[in-house]
Scaffold this motif. Structure first.
Motif, PDB file in Angstrom:
ATOM      1  N   THR A 352       0.847  -1.196   0.000  1.00 23.00           N
ATOM      2  CA  THR A 352       0.000   0.000   0.000  1.00 23.00           C
ATOM      3  C   THR A 352       0.879   1.241   0.000  1.00 23.00           C
ATOM      4  O   THR A 352       2.092   1.165   0.181  1.00 23.00           O
ATOM      5  CB  THR A 352      -0.926   0.027   1.231  1.00 23.00           C
ATOM      6  OG1 THR A 352      -0.131   0.020   2.414  1.00 23.00           O
ATOM      7  CG2 THR A 352      -1.856  -1.177   1.231  1.00 23.00           C
ATOM      8  N   GLN A 353       0.258   2.377  -0.161  1.00 23.47           N
ATOM      9  CA  GLN A 353       0.990   3.633  -0.186  1.00 23.47           C
ATOM     10  C   GLN A 353       1.576   3.939   1.194  1.00 23.47           C
ATOM     11  O   GLN A 353       1.055   3.502   2.222  1.00 23.47           O
ATOM     12  CB  GLN A 353       0.048   4.765  -0.605  1.00 23.47           C
ATOM     13  CG  GLN A 353      -0.540   4.587  -1.993  1.00 23.47           C
ATOM     14  CD  GLN A 353      -1.647   5.573  -2.286  1.00 23.47           C
ATOM     15  OE1 GLN A 353      -1.918   6.472  -1.499  1.00 23.47           O
ATOM     16  NE2 GLN A 353      -2.306   5.398  -3.427  1.00 23.47           N
ATOM     17  N   ARG A 354       2.658   4.725   1.211  1.00 25.29           N
ATOM     18  CA  ARG A 354       3.303   5.068   2.481  1.00 25.29           C
ATOM     19  C   ARG A 354       2.354   5.808   3.420  1.00 25.29           C
ATOM     20  O   ARG A 354       2.445   5.677   4.635  1.00 25.29           O
ATOM     21  CB  ARG A 354       4.530   5.939   2.220  1.00 25.29           C
ATOM     22  CG  ARG A 354       5.681   5.209   1.545  1.00 25.29           C
ATOM     23  CD  ARG A 354       6.863   6.131   1.371  1.00 25.29           C
ATOM     24  NE  ARG A 354       7.969   5.466   0.691  1.00 25.29           N
ATOM     25  CZ  ARG A 354       9.110   6.060   0.382  1.00 25.29           C
ATOM     26  NH1 ARG A 354       9.294   7.340   0.700  1.00 25.29           N
ATOM     27  NH2 ARG A 354      10.068   5.387  -0.227  1.00 25.29           N
ATOM     28  N   SER A 355       1.437   6.587   2.831  1.00 24.62           N
ATOM     29  CA  SER A 355       0.530   7.392   3.650  1.00 24.62           C
ATOM     30  C   SER A 355      -0.411   6.544   4.493  1.00 24.62           C
ATOM     31  O   SER A 355      -1.053   7.050   5.419  1.00 24.62           O
ATOM     32  CB  SER A 355      -0.302   8.318   2.755  1.00 24.62           C
ATOM     33  OG  SER A 355      -1.075   7.554   1.821  1.00 24.62           O
ATOM     34  N   LYS A 366      -5.933   3.090  -1.050  1.00 25.62           N
ATOM     35  CA  LYS A 366      -4.536   3.163  -0.634  1.00 25.62           C
ATOM     36  C   LYS A 366      -3.669   2.079  -1.303  1.00 25.62           C
ATOM     37  O   LYS A 366      -2.498   1.940  -0.973  1.00 25.62           O
ATOM     38  CB  LYS A 366      -4.430   3.033   0.887  1.00 25.62           C
ATOM     39  CG  LYS A 366      -5.010   4.240   1.634  1.00 25.62           C
ATOM     40  CD  LYS A 366      -4.272   5.521   1.255  1.00 25.62           C
ATOM     41  CE  LYS A 366      -4.872   6.747   1.919  1.00 25.62           C
ATOM     42  NZ  LYS A 366      -4.633   6.781   3.364  1.00 25.62           N
ATOM     43  N   ILE A 367      -4.247   1.318  -2.221  1.00 25.06           N
ATOM     44  CA  ILE A 367      -3.467   0.305  -2.934  1.00 25.06           C
ATOM     45  C   ILE A 367      -2.415   0.996  -3.785  1.00 25.06           C
ATOM     46  O   ILE A 367      -2.669   2.034  -4.405  1.00 25.06           O
ATOM     47  CB  ILE A 367      -4.378  -0.586  -3.815  1.00 25.06           C
ATOM     48  CG1 ILE A 367      -3.628  -1.805  -4.314  1.00 25.06           C
ATOM     49  CG2 ILE A 367      -4.952   0.195  -4.973  1.00 25.06           C
ATOM     50  CD1 ILE A 367      -3.462  -2.888  -3.321  1.00 25.06           C
ATOM     51  N   ALA A 368      -1.227   0.442  -3.816  1.00 26.86           N
ATOM     52  CA  ALA A 368      -0.119   1.090  -4.536  1.00 26.86           C
ATOM     53  C   ALA A 368      -0.191   0.810  -6.031  1.00 26.86           C
ATOM     54  O   ALA A 368      -0.388  -0.324  -6.451  1.00 26.86           O
ATOM     55  CB  ALA A 368       1.213   0.601  -3.980  1.00 26.86           C
ATOM     56  N   GLU A 369      -0.065   1.857  -6.818  1.00 25.51           N
ATOM     57  CA  GLU A 369       0.199   1.844  -8.262  1.00 25.51           C
ATOM     58  C   GLU A 369      -0.949   1.396  -9.167  1.00 25.51           C
ATOM     59  O   GLU A 369      -1.218   2.021 -10.167  1.00 25.51           O
ATOM     60  CB  GLU A 369       1.445   1.003  -8.588  1.00 25.51           C
ATOM     61  CG  GLU A 369       2.718   1.609  -8.027  1.00 25.51           C
ATOM     62  CD  GLU A 369       3.948   0.903  -8.539  1.00 25.51           C
ATOM     63  OE1 GLU A 369       4.462   1.312  -9.583  1.00 25.51           O
ATOM     64  OE2 GLU A 369       4.378  -0.055  -7.886  1.00 25.51           O
ATOM     65  N   SER A 370      -1.643   0.313  -8.867  1.00 25.21           N
ATOM     66  CA  SER A 370      -2.647  -0.175  -9.805  1.00 25.21           C
ATOM     67  C   SER A 370      -3.903  -0.656  -9.094  1.00 25.21           C
ATOM     68  O   SER A 370      -3.873  -1.632  -8.342  1.00 25.21           O
ATOM     69  CB  SER A 370      -2.083  -1.316 -10.652  1.00 25.21           C
ATOM     70  OG  SER A 370      -3.079  -1.848 -11.507  1.00 25.21           O
TER      71      SER A 370
END
Length: 461
Positions: A352-355, A366-370
């Protein structure tokens, strides 16, 4: 009806088998919908020497494709009157049909089916190899693998599908989805007992929260149930992942496991299932790599019930894409396709995103990238651990997506990464209620301690 599909003409014919064999091959098609369905994608009318047989086969394929049933003599009569104007060909078709229908009762049709199917599959593979020549020169190895794999899968047994009216008893059976439990009762209840073959489960969390431990816990619970597990690791080495499994069962920290060899040996004897742990460097494997490895294991007598990939974000897609987010979407689609092809559930994890590191509950945004990861997966569970959770060994599992039941639930967890202990509880259970109070108290205590430290700093100034 017949659309005169352009079948490949550069194929061998059945000449060496003789006219009788060719008539019986057509009889087998017209006598068995299962055989026609299985061989549908490898049959080429140009296999047959006689133009009459070519017309009969092509008409049969087109009719079966449109109506999913075998054509009758009446169908052939109507189609012949519509499309065949040459009297000589018409006479030949009538004579061929008469002979074919007479051969439907011959007792060697099973042998004919096997021999014809082998011939047709070999021709399909030959065609795929020829098509791959140009791709080889361009260095497109992934696409070559796709074409060859498609040819290798051709001619496999098929079913028409689930007949909603006829298959009611099958559908109502409790094991209609042959699920394999996660071992977390609160999750298994929500998803109907676990994940079944062809389904993809994804655990998402920020870095360092416990994704790998969660995947290993799922694998350990499957092992305990007597299942065969393959665990692919793209970060940790094979031996260390093995130590983590030891830890999950014994509660002994990975670094101290070697100090207790007798405990581990006794443990291994008690576990019913089997596991293979395989390491690949990050970004060096695709779904094809996993498929090839599974086939290699199957040839040695090990057919997995569950596949774990730790984790998919570190894989590569089989086809080239313009951007990383597109590639990630393709990776998850290929993994789910592989699950269906192998007939096993696949579990993986995603960053997930750092936030999200201090989010109480991690949502899909909040899933990262896709976001395609969420769209493709059958089950998506997020794990969140705030600072106070790490202190008190607690956390929250949030069901982001669930194709098999309700989603949106947030479930209290125990997470002790030191000994690989991960438990998930129903929030209405006695343990769940206690954990929720513990997390609330822990957050309050943490805030009080922080305020106290800030006050002391102010006094010192």
């Amino acid at each position: 009806m017949v659309n005169h599909k352009q079948y490949d003409k550069n194929v061998d014919t059945l000449a060496k088998f003789g006219p009788s064999f060719q008539s019986k091959a057509v009889a087998a098609m017209l006598n068995s919908p299962d055989f026609l369905a299985q061989s549908f994608d490898v049959i080429n009318p140009n296999f047959f020497e006689l133009e009459a047989n070519q017309w009969i086969v092509e008409t049969t394929l087109e009719y079966f494709n449109d109506y999913k049933v075998l054509p009758t003599l009446e169908v052939f009569k109507v189609e012949m009157n519509k499309s065949v104007k040459d009297d000589t060909l018409r006479t030949s078709i009538v004579e061929s049909l008469r002979g074919i229908f007479q051969k439907m009762k011959d007792n060697d049709l099973d042998y004919i089916k096997d021999s014809f199917l082998d011939f047709a599959k070999n021709q399909t593979l030959k065609s795929a190899i020829i098509k791959s020549v140009d791709l080889l020169q361009m260095g497109q190895y992934g696409e070559i693998k796709t074409i060859i794999d498609g040819a290798m899968r051709s001619g496999q047994p098929k079913t028409v599908g689930h007949d909603w009216k006829k298959d009611i008893e099958l559908r109502l059976m409790k094991n209609a989805r042959n699920t394999i439990a996660t071992g977390w009762d609160a999750i298994d209840v929500l998803i109907g007992g676990g994940l079944a073959g062809g389904e993809l489960g994804v655990v998402i969390a920020p870095s360092g929260i416990g994704k790998s431990w969660a995947l290993a816990t799922i694998g350990a619970n499957a092992l305990k149930a007597g299942k065969k597990v393959v665990h692919y690791t793209l970060e940790l080495n094979e031996n260390y992942v093995g130590l983590r499994y030891d830890t999950i069962y014994t509660g002994i920290e990975p670094g101290k496991v070697p100090e207790h060899p007798e405990i581990i040996r006794e443990l291994v004897e008690q576990i019913k299932g089997e596991i293979i742990i395989k390491y690949y460097p990050a970004r060096t494997i695709t779904s094809h790599t996993i498929q090839a490895h599974v086939q290699q294991m199957a040839s040695l007598g090990f057919k997995p019930d569950v596949i774990i990939v730790d984790y998919a974000d570190l894989m590569s897609a089989t086809a080239r894409t313009d951007a990383r987010h597109q590639e990630l979407g393709a990776i998850y689609e290929e993994l789910r396709g592989l699950a269906g092809e192998l007939g096993v559930p696949i579990w993986t994890a995603s960053q997930t995103q750092r936030s999200s590191i201090q989010d109480e509950v991690i949502q899909a945004d909040k899933i990262a990238e896709s976001y395609a990861k969420i769209m493709t997966a059958d089950l998506v569970i997020s794990i969140s651990r705030k600072l106070e959770d790490k202190v008190h060994k607690t956390g929250r599992a949030h069901v982001i997506k669930n194709r098999f039941g309700a989603d949106g639930q947030t479930l209290p967890m125990i997470i002790d990464a030191g000994i690989g202990k991960i438990e998930i509880f129903d929030e209405a259970s006695a343990k769940g209620i206690m954990l929720k109070k513990q997390m609330q108290n822990g957050e309050t205590v943490t805030k009080q301690n922080l305020a106290k430290k800030l006050l002391e700093m102010d006094l010192e100034d």
